[in-house]
Design an enzyme around this catalytic site. Structure first.
Site, PDB file in Angstrom:
ATOM      1  N   ILE A 123       0.839  -1.204   0.000  1.00  0.00           N
ATOM      2  CA  ILE A 123       0.000   0.000   0.000  1.00  0.00           C
ATOM      3  C   ILE A 123       0.871   1.251   0.000  1.00  0.00           C
ATOM      4  O   ILE A 123       2.015   1.237   0.447  1.00  0.00           O
ATOM      5  CB  ILE A 123      -0.992  -0.002   1.171  1.00  0.00           C
ATOM      6  CG1 ILE A 123      -0.280  -0.171   2.524  1.00  0.00           C
ATOM      7  CG2 ILE A 123      -2.027  -1.108   0.992  1.00  0.00           C
ATOM      8  CD1 ILE A 123      -1.240  -0.173   3.714  1.00  0.00           C
ATOM      9  N   GLU A 124       0.298   2.340  -0.511  1.00  0.00           N
ATOM     10  CA  GLU A 124       1.093   3.532  -0.808  1.00  0.00           C
ATOM     11  C   GLU A 124       1.699   4.178   0.428  1.00  0.00           C
ATOM     12  O   GLU A 124       2.735   4.843   0.340  1.00  0.00           O
ATOM     13  CB  GLU A 124       0.262   4.550  -1.582  1.00  0.00           C
ATOM     14  CG  GLU A 124      -0.909   5.140  -0.855  1.00  0.00           C
ATOM     15  CD  GLU A 124      -1.769   5.990  -1.784  1.00  0.00           C
ATOM     16  OE1 GLU A 124      -1.823   7.212  -1.556  1.00  0.00           O
ATOM     17  OE2 GLU A 124      -2.389   5.454  -2.724  1.00  0.00           O
ATOM     18  N   GLN A 125       1.078   3.993   1.592  1.00  0.00           N
ATOM     19  CA  GLN A 125       1.650   4.582   2.809  1.00  0.00           C
ATOM     20  C   GLN A 125       2.889   3.835   3.269  1.00  0.00           C
ATOM     21  O   GLN A 125       3.571   4.305   4.173  1.00  0.00           O
ATOM     22  CB  GLN A 125       0.590   4.604   3.913  1.00  0.00           C
ATOM     23  CG  GLN A 125      -0.508   5.621   3.699  1.00  0.00           C
ATOM     24  CD  GLN A 125      -1.573   5.175   2.705  1.00  0.00           C
ATOM     25  OE1 GLN A 125      -1.553   4.038   2.215  1.00  0.00           O
ATOM     26  NE2 GLN A 125      -2.517   6.061   2.416  1.00  0.00           N
TER      27      GLN A 125
ATOM     28  N   SER B 269       7.213   6.143   1.859  1.00  0.00           N
ATOM     29  CA  SER B 269       6.286   6.273   0.735  1.00  0.00           C
ATOM     30  C   SER B 269       6.951   6.674  -0.578  1.00  0.00           C
ATOM     31  O   SER B 269       6.559   6.170  -1.639  1.00  0.00           O
ATOM     32  CB  SER B 269       5.187   7.275   1.082  1.00  0.00           C
ATOM     33  OG  SER B 269       4.331   6.746   2.067  1.00  0.00           O
TER      34      SER B 269
END
Length: 530
Positions: free
Chosen positions: A329-331, A356
């Protein structure tokens, strides 16, 4: 430079000058330095300063559920311009946040820039290079041939991106924006300003933001939960070294993420048993998530987005297939179980958490195998809108990392309802459409191009759309219906509910009735369970 000073939030806010460009590290409520942002708002309320700030928010700052973030500074005279990957969002029934009132009222120029590109702009500013050359966002709202990232007329009058020719090809060029101040967050600062992140659900991009500011002679403010004695942090724990930090603000009550004071599994300090994760209750959203899960392949690295597809990891847990794919996931979380609702953007039991900016480099270069995302609209070219819809734009928040993720992804599975607000039921292993939705989601032309279908076809991307009543594929011949749900009439419930002609596959199949029954479906994505 001197060693950093420990200041109150109000003292730190007093150091920010009029006209400064301020970069803020946050992803909605995750990692938000809310105490410092609140102090900037208080100072302006009391003195009228600082004035005319430009703020940069690579992912987003704040939300509508208790962490105000950017709304602390969304005031006429204080905020002059904003560049963000996304903005606070909330239900359509709620009053828009103050920042959205400023944007839709055309009070300030506002831009929605893909999160990865915003991080790239920081790296270019840190190295004193002119800017970012990229193809991420071409033929979408990012492209100056469409909106050029502009969210209102004032932004359109001050373009932030242009098309340029380089080595005989067209590229998008974003000039580096040099920040004067960084407001970042961590868990712990030692007396020399070294920052560690042991209670955080993600690092986000504070190192890149601090470098961009330090290398250009600016001010770095770090909000932390606690102070530690110099020399007590192990060097491998430190993400941002003290040589980049000027001021430390201690905020012991900072939230880990939205409506979450602290949960150790989010920061990897403990691992939750799989039995502690709730699986989705049986219903239409679960049917869609199950069908999406069947698109996965053993060993895949899979990005996941907000919406129905966020439930797919729970489907794998229920089916005994957890670990067959690795979620990214992008975080920054890699592996584990991506979380839902207010904790979205975090994962429990992650295998790794990376900054990130590096996660976005991974996405932009298509190093991963597949992405599971949502849609608001699909058009005849297969383009998708997730970033703008109707008169209440605060419901969608903007694109965040969606454009970075989809620009070159090898395989994308979009999921959502075929029409909006249809009354649906499930009976005897079949779908029942009790009342058709009032708003069509397959439209002639999407309101905002977040994903460019024609470009995806030209690049050979594998694109699937999963809805409750059918599965569609994007091909050179158009959007093709490949499966329909049991109980669905192809002509009445699918073809007649799209604003453009759908192609029907000659091998049209019926979706497996097992998807529409409460018991587990015996999911098999290849390989053996890990």
């Amino acid at each position: 430079m001197a060693f950093p000073r420990v200041l109150t939030a109000d003292e730190a806010a007093a150091l920010i000058g009029d006209g400064a460009t301020v970069t803020v590290s946050s992803s909605s409520g995750l990692g938000c330095p809310d105490a410092v942002l609140a102090a900037i708002g208080r100072r302006f309320e009391a003195s009228g300063h600082p004035r005319n700030l430009t703020t940069l928010h690579p992912i987003a700052a704040g939300d509508m559920w208790g962490i105000k973030g950017i709304d602390h500074i969304a005031r006429p005279g204080l905020l002059a311009r904003v560049l963000a990957g996304s903005y606070p969002s909330g239900p359509s029934s709620a009053e828009p946040p103050a920042i959205w009132r400023m944007i839709t009222g055309n009070e300030i120029p506002a831009y929605n820039i893909p999160s990865g590109i915003l991080f790239d702009m920081h790296r270019e500013a840190a190295a004193r290079r002119p800017g970012v050359l990229t193809r991420i966002g071409m033929e979408t709202f990012v492209d100056p041939l469409l909106q050029g990232c502009a969210m209102n007329a004032r932004a359109a009058a001050e373009p932030i991106v242009k098309r340029v020719a380089f080595e005989g090809e067209d590229w998008l060029y974003f000039k580096a924006v040099v920040p004067d101040v960084a407001v970042i967050r961590a868990t712990t600062a030692d007396e020399r300003g070294n920052l560690s992140y042991e209670h955080e659900g993600g690092y986000l991009g504070p190192l890149d933001q601090a470098l961009a500011v330090r290398n250009n002679g600016g001010l770095v403010i770090a909000q932390v939960k606690r102070l530690a004695k110099s020399g007590t942090l192990k060097p491998q724990q430190v993400l941002v070294p003290g040589v980049l930090v000027d001021a430390i603000v201690v905020a012991p009550d900072q939230m880990q993420t939205t409506q979450t004071p602290y949960e150790p599994a989010i920061s990897g300090e403990v691992f939750r048993p799989l039995s502690s994760f709730e699986v989705p209750e049986f219903g239409v959203p679960k049917v869609i998530a199950r069908r999406v899960a069947r698109e996965l392949r053993y060993g895949d690295a899979v990005n996941i987005g907000f919406g129905i597809s966020a439930n797919v990891p729970r489907i794998l847990i229920e089916e005994g297939r957890h670990g067959d794919v690795t979620w990214v996931i992008e975080q920054g979380a890699v592996g584990g179980v991506p979380l839902l609702d207010f904790q979205f953007g975090c994962a429990s039991n992650a295998e790794a958490i990376v900054p990130s900016p590096y996660q976005f480099t991974y996405f932009q270069g298509a190093g991963f195998d597949a992405s599971l995302l949502s849609f608001l609209q699909i058009d005849r070219q297969g383009s998708v809108n997730v970033s703008k819809l109707g008169a209440r734009p605060h419901v969608t928040a903007g694109a965040g990392g969606f454009v970075d993720i989809t620009a070159r992804a090898r395989r994308i599975v979009f999921s959502g309802y075929f029409t909006a607000a249809a009354k649906l039921g499930i009976e005897g292993g079949a779908l029942r459409i009790n009342a058709e939705g009032k708003v069509r989601k397959l439209v002639e032309a999407v309101e905002h191009v977040s994903f460019a279908g024609a470009r995806a076809v030209a690049q050979g991307q594998d694109i699937t759309y999963v809805t409750e009543r059918c599965v569609l594929k994007l091909t050179g011949d158009g959007v093709v219906v490949t499966e329909i749900a049991p109980g669905v009439d192809l002509e009445r419930d699918v073809l007649a509910q799209a604003e453009f002609p759908l192609v029907v596959a000659p091998t049209l199949a019926v979706m497996d009735a097992a998807l529409f029954r409460p018991e587990p479906i015996g999911l098999d994505i290849g390989g053996g369970a890990i």
